[in-house]
Design a protein around this motif. Structure first.
Motif, mmCIF file in Angstrom:
data_model
loop_
_atom_site.group_PDB
_atom_site.id
_atom_site.type_symbol
_atom_site.label_atom_id
_atom_site.label_comp_id
_atom_site.label_asym_id
_atom_site.label_seq_id
_atom_site.Cartn_x
_atom_site.Cartn_y
_atom_site.Cartn_z
ATOM 1 N N THR A 42 18.275 -1.884 4.678
ATOM 2 C CA THR A 42 18.368 -0.933 3.577
ATOM 3 C C THR A 42 18.243 0.457 4.179
ATOM 4 O O THR A 42 17.289 0.747 4.901
ATOM 5 N N VAL B 296 22.026 1.196 -3.543
ATOM 6 C CA VAL B 296 20.695 0.804 -3.987
ATOM 7 C C VAL B 296 20.269 1.813 -5.039
ATOM 8 O O VAL B 296 20.244 3.016 -4.777
ATOM 9 N N ASP C 113 29.309 1.792 -5.747
ATOM 10 C CA ASP C 113 29.328 0.405 -5.287
ATOM 11 C C ASP C 113 30.765 -0.112 -5.258
ATOM 12 O O ASP C 113 31.166 -0.784 -4.312
ATOM 13 N N ARG D 216 21.745 2.682 0.594
ATOM 14 C CA ARG D 216 22.673 1.551 0.677
ATOM 15 C C ARG D 216 21.957 0.353 1.284
ATOM 16 O O ARG D 216 21.000 0.512 2.022
ATOM 17 N N GLN D 217 22.500 -0.818 1.015
ATOM 18 C CA GLN D 217 22.053 -2.007 1.725
ATOM 19 C C GLN D 217 23.259 -2.624 2.431
ATOM 20 O O GLN D 217 24.309 -2.831 1.819
ATOM 21 N N THR E 20 25.946 5.044 -9.568
ATOM 22 C CA THR E 20 25.685 3.960 -8.628
ATOM 23 C C THR E 20 26.771 2.904 -8.728
ATOM 24 O O THR E 20 27.269 2.418 -7.722
#
Length: 187
Positions: A27, A156, A170, A140-141, A166
């Motif tokens: 993360t 995230v 994504d 971000r992950q 978000t």
């Protein structure tokens, strides 16, 4: 991704090697994540880097610094210079996670410095950059499935963040890594 696969969290300043069926994940905020995929050997690596450059060129193996991480990952993967063309790099992170005073652009933010160092060091070693999701102002992950060599990057949600922003991010992140990262290892 395989729901039964062991997940290995890669924390700040760490790196990990993975083989099937492992999933490596990190993360990221202003840190950068570097994923190497070596399809010919069925080997993956993920590093979670805090800062751009080590204070000395002979810094010990690790991933606190971008330059240190790249050298360490290649060493752990046993990749000689003639192997670098076989390795794909996927990178993410380098966000601006803090608010800067209006008009204050004198000093680059650490995320920006990490991104600049990362891109420069990969180019210097001629390691192919297959996908990137860098900058912005959101965490971000990264998840690297070592079985399929599939990389996913997802936003995230941060406390107080706009959910629609978000979701838009994504979707863009998925589109940005889809073509390069969804190829499997050879049988």
């Amino acid at each position: 991704m395989n729901a039964d696969a062991p997940e290995v969290p890669v924390r700040m300043g760490e790196l990990a090697l993975g083989r099937p069926p492992t999933i490596l994940k990190a993360t990221l905020g202003s840190c950068v994540g570097i994923a190497f995929v070596w399809r010919e050997r069925g080997l993956c690596a993920l590093a979670h880097c805090l800062l751009p450059r080590a204070p000395a060129p002979d810094w010990p193996r690790g991933a606190r610094y971008v330059d240190q991480a790249i050298a360490s990952m290649l060493q752990l993967m046993q990749a000689a210079p003639e192997h670098l063309a076989q390795i794909e790099a996927h990178v993410a992170g380098g966000a601006n996670m803090s608010r800067r005073a209006a008009g204050d652009s004198r000093t680059p933010m650490v995320g920006q410095l990490n991104v600049e160092a990362l891109l420069s060091l990969l180019a210097a070693r001629r390691i192919a950059l297959s996908s990137r999701d860098l900058g912005g102002d959101h965490a971000r992950q990264m998840r690297l499935d070592c079985t399929t060599a599939t990389l996913t990057v997802a936003a995230v949600a941060m406390p107080g963040a706009d959910a629609s922003a978000t979701q838009r991010f994504d979707r863009r992140a998925r589109e940005g890594v889809r073509a390069a990262a969804r190829r499997s290892f050879p049988a």
